[in-house]
Design a protein around this motif. Structure first.
Motif, mmCIF file in Angstrom:
data_model
loop_
_atom_site.group_PDB
_atom_site.id
_atom_site.type_symbol
_atom_site.label_atom_id
_atom_site.label_comp_id
_atom_site.label_asym_id
_atom_site.label_seq_id
_atom_site.Cartn_x
_atom_site.Cartn_y
_atom_site.Cartn_z
ATOM 1 N N ASN A 55 -2.704 0.405 1.362
ATOM 2 C CA ASN A 55 -1.814 1.537 1.076
ATOM 3 C C ASN A 55 -0.353 1.158 0.842
ATOM 4 O O ASN A 55 0.483 2.043 0.676
ATOM 5 N N ASN A 56 -0.045 -0.129 0.850
ATOM 6 C CA ASN A 56 1.291 -0.617 0.483
ATOM 7 C C ASN A 56 2.409 -0.031 1.327
ATOM 8 O O ASN A 56 3.501 0.245 0.805
ATOM 9 N N LYS A 57 2.148 0.198 2.595
ATOM 10 C CA LYS A 57 3.239 0.567 3.498
ATOM 11 C C LYS A 57 3.056 -0.171 4.823
ATOM 12 O O LYS A 57 2.016 -0.777 5.074
ATOM 13 N N ASP A 58 4.089 -0.122 5.651
ATOM 14 C CA ASP A 58 4.057 -0.727 6.984
ATOM 15 C C ASP A 58 3.641 -2.213 6.926
ATOM 16 O O ASP A 58 4.065 -2.939 6.043
ATOM 17 N N LYS A 61 2.232 -3.773 3.715
ATOM 18 C CA LYS A 61 3.230 -4.154 2.704
ATOM 19 C C LYS A 61 3.834 -5.519 3.034
ATOM 20 O O LYS A 61 4.070 -6.329 2.142
ATOM 21 N N GLU A 62 4.026 -5.758 4.347
ATOM 22 C CA GLU A 62 4.539 -7.082 4.764
ATOM 23 C C GLU A 62 3.581 -8.195 4.359
ATOM 24 O O GLU A 62 3.988 -9.225 3.827
ATOM 25 N N SER A 74 -1.362 3.788 -6.575
ATOM 26 C CA SER A 74 -2.204 4.507 -5.607
ATOM 27 C C SER A 74 -3.599 4.753 -6.186
ATOM 28 O O SER A 74 -3.786 4.779 -7.412
ATOM 29 N N ASN A 104 -6.979 1.270 3.159
ATOM 30 C CA ASN A 104 -6.528 2.588 2.683
ATOM 31 C C ASN A 104 -7.582 3.657 2.932
ATOM 32 O O ASN A 104 -7.893 4.459 2.041
#
Ligand SMILES: [Zn+2]
Length: 295
Positions: A55-58, A61-62, A74, A104
């Motif tokens: 989901n490319n966050k949190d 993403k790192e 998305s 995701n």
């Protein structure tokens, strides 16, 4: 008759991924580019995903940034290219829990998820170990494992033990224990509905990354070439080679029928197009009555 359509959808790509992780022993080949993809299987009244991306966050993403991931879109955007929405998905078959495959679940609210029981429980175990053993957690986002456990609490997770026939009509799950991960699975789509199908596809997850894993260093379609396993394994390369043999056997030793989702050259073997976002769609096969999404 062909029961299912299969599309491989790229949702981002890594442009500095070590070739030695893709191909065992390729330590002198530096870095390469790999697409990150999930697979849509549509037919028999179902829309199924094989893996769901991240989901490319949190923390995802790192990890993604550390692998040089770019171009992320998305599932809503990516799946619209084949006329579908994540909300259409009723079944998600998770080949393994690496962040780019199991990251995701939230975007697929109506799906029941299938994963090997050993895959999810061993990651809980691996998380509990001292930090000096954290190599095993490479490409795992602990948040994904926690979300997986919560899916179980919601009765939306099916923990599979070994192989499972007809998870959907004429689609089987097969396990490759202690290979790329503790409980990696591959998905066998028997498109003509027969047990010994001549129109079968093996969706390989990360048991195969690139053509070289099946076709040898020369990457030519020739079954006399030796298999060269994936480099990244928490289990063994022996188990990866034997999983490759099982997948090849399941498709009558026709190498093009084993679908490697991190293989950039898939687009050269199957009808494909590049979207306005620069991502690839490859059409592996079309079910009866379905229109092409790439022409
Ligand atoms: Zn993986």
């Amino acid at each position: 008759m062909a029961r299912y359509s299969i599309w491989v959808l790229e949702y981002c790509y890594n442009d500095h991924y070590p070739v030695s992780a893709m191909i065992y022993g390729a330590h002198n080949q530096g870095i390469g580019m790999i697409p990150n993809c999930y697979v849509v299987v549509k037919g028999e009244g179902h829309v199924a995903m094989v893996d769901v991306g991240f989901n490319n966050k949190d923390f995802a993403k790192e990890i993604a940034d550390s692998f040089g991931v770019a171009g992320w879109q998305s599932p809503e955007t990516v799946m619209a290219e084949v006329g579908l929405s994540p909300k259409d998905v009723d079944t998600a078959l998770i080949t393994h829990a690496h962040f780019d495959h199991f990251g995701n679940v939230e975007d697929f609210p109506k799906a029941t998820f299938y994963i090997q029981e050993r895959e999810i429980t061993k990651w809980v175990w691996a998380m509990s170990l001292p930090d000096r053993l954290r190599w095993m957690m490479v490409a795992i986002d602990p948040g994904d494992i926690i979300r997986g456990v919560d899916l179980a609490r919601q009765k939306r997770l099916v923990c599979v033990n070994g192989s499972l026939e007809n998870v959907l009509p004429n689609i089987d799950l097969h396990v490759a224990y202690d290979s790329h991960t503790y409980g990696s699975m591959w998905v066998h789509v028997r498109n003509d509905g027969k047990a010994q199908s001549s129109d079968a596809w093996a969706l390989a997850g990360d048991l195969v990354y690139v053509f070289e894993n099946i076709e040898g260093p020369g990457a030519v379609v020739d079954v006399d070439q030796m298999y060269v396993p994936v480099g990244l394994a928490v289990g063994s390369q022996e188990n990866l080679v034997m999983a490759t043999e099982a997948m090849m056997k399941s498709v009558g030793y026709e190498a093009r029928r084993v679908i490697a989702v991190h293989e950039e050259r898939l687009k050269d073997r199957f009808p494909s197009r590049i979207t306005a976002d620069g991502l690839r769609i490859s059409e592996i096969c079309l079910g009866d009555g379905e229109k092409s999404r790439v022409r």
